[in-house]
Motif scaffolding. Sequence first.
Motif, PDB file in Angstrom:
ATOM      1  N   MET A   1       0.849  -1.185   0.000  1.00 40.27           N
ATOM      2  CA  MET A   1       0.000   0.000   0.000  1.00 40.27           C
ATOM      3  C   MET A   1       0.888   1.239   0.000  1.00 40.27           C
ATOM      4  SD  MET A   1      -3.207   0.515  -0.153  1.00 40.27           S
ATOM      5  CE  MET A   1      -4.465   1.677   0.178  1.00 40.27           C
ATOM      6  N   PHE A   2       0.327   2.349  -0.343  1.00 39.12           N
ATOM      7  CA  PHE A   2       1.079   3.589  -0.436  1.00 39.12           C
ATOM      8  C   PHE A   2       0.300   4.711   0.227  1.00 39.12           C
ATOM      9  CE2 PHE A   2      -1.404   3.070  -4.313  1.00 39.12           C
ATOM     10  CZ  PHE A   2      -2.159   4.229  -4.303  1.00 39.12           C
ATOM     11  N   THR A   3       0.966   5.854   0.362  1.00 37.85           N
ATOM     12  CA  THR A   3       0.348   7.042   0.912  1.00 37.85           C
ATOM     13  C   THR A   3       0.392   8.137  -0.145  1.00 37.85           C
ATOM     14  OG1 THR A   3       1.166   6.438   3.111  1.00 37.85           O
ATOM     15  CG2 THR A   3       0.472   8.719   2.801  1.00 37.85           C
ATOM     16  N   ILE A   4      -0.724   8.815  -0.344  1.00 37.98           N
ATOM     17  CA  ILE A   4      -0.766   9.946  -1.268  1.00 37.98           C
ATOM     18  C   ILE A   4      -0.260  11.163  -0.515  1.00 37.98           C
ATOM     19  CG2 ILE A   4      -2.241  11.433  -2.676  1.00 37.98           C
ATOM     20  CD1 ILE A   4      -4.094   8.952  -3.027  1.00 37.98           C
ATOM     21  N   THR A   5       0.821  11.770  -1.014  1.00 38.10           N
ATOM     22  CA  THR A   5       1.450  12.888  -0.324  1.00 38.10           C
ATOM     23  C   THR A   5       1.173  14.237  -0.979  1.00 38.10           C
ATOM     24  OG1 THR A   5       3.504  12.560  -1.556  1.00 38.10           O
ATOM     25  CG2 THR A   5       3.291  11.418   0.573  1.00 38.10           C
ATOM     26  N   GLY A   6       0.656  14.231  -2.189  1.00 36.06           N
ATOM     27  CA  GLY A   6       0.331  15.458  -2.897  1.00 36.06           C
ATOM     28  C   GLY A   6      -0.426  15.113  -4.158  1.00 36.06           C
ATOM     29  N   TYR A   7      -1.069  16.116  -4.750  1.00 31.80           N
ATOM     30  CA  TYR A   7      -1.837  15.833  -5.962  1.00 31.80           C
ATOM     31  C   TYR A   7      -2.130  17.110  -6.717  1.00 31.80           C
ATOM     32  CZ  TYR A   7      -5.979  17.661  -3.641  1.00 31.80           C
ATOM     33  OH  TYR A   7      -6.881  18.488  -3.015  1.00 31.80           O
ATOM     34  N   SER A   8      -2.482  16.923  -7.976  1.00 28.24           N
ATOM     35  CA  SER A   8      -3.069  17.988  -8.787  1.00 28.24           C
ATOM     36  C   SER A   8      -4.192  17.349  -9.591  1.00 28.24           C
ATOM     37  CB  SER A   8      -2.024  18.640  -9.709  1.00 28.24           C
ATOM     38  OG  SER A   8      -1.576  17.713 -10.675  1.00 28.24           O
ATOM     39  N   VAL A   9      -5.169  18.166  -9.973  1.00 31.67           N
ATOM     40  CA  VAL A   9      -6.295  17.669 -10.764  1.00 31.67           C
ATOM     41  C   VAL A   9      -6.706  18.751 -11.739  1.00 31.67           C
ATOM     42  CG1 VAL A   9      -7.995  18.387  -9.012  1.00 31.67           C
ATOM     43  CG2 VAL A   9      -8.631  16.692 -10.721  1.00 31.67           C
ATOM     44  N   GLU A  10      -6.994  18.340 -12.963  1.00 31.19           N
ATOM     45  CA  GLU A  10      -7.521  19.287 -13.948  1.00 31.19           C
ATOM     46  C   GLU A  10      -8.452  18.581 -14.915  1.00 31.19           C
ATOM     47  OE1 GLU A  10      -4.284  19.998 -17.345  1.00 31.19           O
ATOM     48  OE2 GLU A  10      -3.578  20.605 -15.356  1.00 31.19           O
ATOM     49  N   LEU A  11      -9.376  19.360 -15.433  1.00 30.93           N
ATOM     50  CA  LEU A  11     -10.333  18.871 -16.410  1.00 30.93           C
ATOM     51  C   LEU A  11      -9.617  18.666 -17.736  1.00 30.93           C
ATOM     52  CD1 LEU A  11     -13.339  18.337 -17.194  1.00 30.93           C
ATOM     53  CD2 LEU A  11     -13.472  20.761 -17.783  1.00 30.93           C
ATOM     54  N   VAL A  12      -9.841  17.522 -18.376  1.00 28.85           N
ATOM     55  CA  VAL A  12      -9.281  17.246 -19.694  1.00 28.85           C
ATOM     56  C   VAL A  12     -10.288  17.766 -20.716  1.00 28.85           C
ATOM     57  CG1 VAL A  12      -8.523  15.462 -21.301  1.00 28.85           C
ATOM     58  CG2 VAL A  12      -8.057  15.205 -18.851  1.00 28.85           C
ATOM     59  N   LYS A  13      -9.852  18.687 -21.533  1.00 26.81           N
ATOM     60  CA  LYS A  13     -10.761  19.276 -22.521  1.00 26.81           C
ATOM     61  C   LYS A  13     -11.035  18.289 -23.655  1.00 26.81           C
ATOM     62  CE  LYS A  13      -9.386  24.092 -21.703  1.00 26.81           C
ATOM     63  NZ  LYS A  13      -9.512  23.993 -20.331  1.00 26.81           N
ATOM     64  N   ASP A  14     -12.280  18.276 -24.113  1.00 21.05           N
ATOM     65  CA  ASP A  14     -12.720  17.439 -25.233  1.00 21.05           C
ATOM     66  C   ASP A  14     -13.312  18.369 -26.290  1.00 21.05           C
ATOM     67  OD1 ASP A  14     -13.603  15.418 -26.909  1.00 21.05           O
ATOM     68  OD2 ASP A  14     -15.326  14.906 -25.659  1.00 21.05           O
ATOM     69  N   PRO A  15     -12.455  19.015 -27.087  1.00 20.86           N
ATOM     70  CA  PRO A  15     -12.944  20.045 -28.016  1.00 20.86           C
ATOM     71  C   PRO A  15     -13.905  19.516 -29.086  1.00 20.86           C
ATOM     72  CG  PRO A  15     -10.648  19.534 -28.463  1.00 20.86           C
ATOM     73  CD  PRO A  15     -11.031  18.804 -27.200  1.00 20.86           C
ATOM     74  N   PHE A  16     -13.875  18.234 -29.366  1.00 22.71           N
ATOM     75  CA  PHE A  16     -14.745  17.687 -30.406  1.00 22.71           C
ATOM     76  C   PHE A  16     -16.004  17.039 -29.853  1.00 22.71           C
ATOM     77  CE2 PHE A  16     -10.387  17.615 -32.046  1.00 22.71           C
ATOM     78  CZ  PHE A  16     -10.544  18.504 -33.096  1.00 22.71           C
ATOM     79  N   GLY A  17     -16.124  16.939 -28.536  1.00 22.97           N
ATOM     80  CA  GLY A  17     -17.307  16.364 -27.921  1.00 22.97           C
ATOM     81  C   GLY A  17     -17.469  14.881 -28.192  1.00 22.97           C
ATOM     82  N   ILE A  18     -16.360  14.189 -28.356  1.00 24.06           N
ATOM     83  CA  ILE A  18     -16.395  12.761 -28.665  1.00 24.06           C
ATOM     84  C   ILE A  18     -16.736  11.920 -27.429  1.00 24.06           C
ATOM     85  CG2 ILE A  18     -14.991  10.800 -29.411  1.00 24.06           C
ATOM     86  CD1 ILE A  18     -13.413  12.824 -31.145  1.00 24.06           C
ATOM     87  N   LEU A  19     -16.201  12.317 -26.278  1.00 24.59           N
ATOM     88  CA  LEU A  19     -16.383  11.536 -25.060  1.00 24.59           C
ATOM     89  C   LEU A  19     -17.690  11.894 -24.371  1.00 24.59           C
ATOM     90  CD1 LEU A  19     -12.780  12.018 -23.669  1.00 24.59           C
ATOM     91  CD2 LEU A  19     -13.658  10.029 -24.887  1.00 24.59           C
ATOM     92  N   SER A  20     -18.351  10.893 -23.811  1.00 29.91           N
ATOM     93  CA  SER A  20     -19.517  11.194 -22.996  1.00 29.91           C
ATOM     94  C   SER A  20     -19.034  11.504 -21.583  1.00 29.91           C
ATOM     95  CB  SER A  20     -20.498  10.025 -22.993  1.00 29.91           C
ATOM     96  OG  SER A  20     -19.920   8.902 -22.370  1.00 29.91           O
ATOM     97  N   GLY A  21     -19.678  12.424 -20.932  1.00 30.30           N
ATOM     98  CA  GLY A  21     -19.269  12.817 -19.594  1.00 30.30           C
ATOM     99  C   GLY A  21     -18.019  13.682 -19.632  1.00 30.30           C
TER     100      GLY A  21
END
Length: 96
Positions: free
Chosen positions: A1-21
Motif C-alpha cells: 500500500m502507499f500514501t498519497i502525499t500530494g496531488y493535482s487535478v484538472e479537467l481534460v478538454k474534449d474540443p470535439f465532444g467525442i467523449l460522454s461525460g
Amino acid sequence: MFTITGYSVELVKDPFGILSGKRYEFILDIEVEEDDELYSEQGLYVRVIYGVDGDQASIVKHEIFERTTEQLLDFELEDDELEAVKAFCDEHVGEA
C-alpha cells in the motif's frame, strides 16, 4: 500500500465532444514503503484519468511513473490500491 502525499487535478478538454461525460487528469504523488516491490528511491507518482458521466464515476486509466526520470513503470495497482485512488478522486474531483 502507499500514501498519497500530494496531488493535482484538472479537467481534460474534449474540443470535439467525442467523449460522454467529463474526464479529469489526476497526478498523485505517492510514498511507498522500502520493502514494497513498487518502491523507487527516485520517488513515484500515479497519473489517473478519471471519468464522470452523470452519477457514474470510474478510473478510466492509470499509469505509474518514476518521478525524477519520468519513466513509465510496468506495474499495475492492486485492487485495494485502486479503491483507495478512486475514493481519493471521488473526494477531490470538484477541485478541477
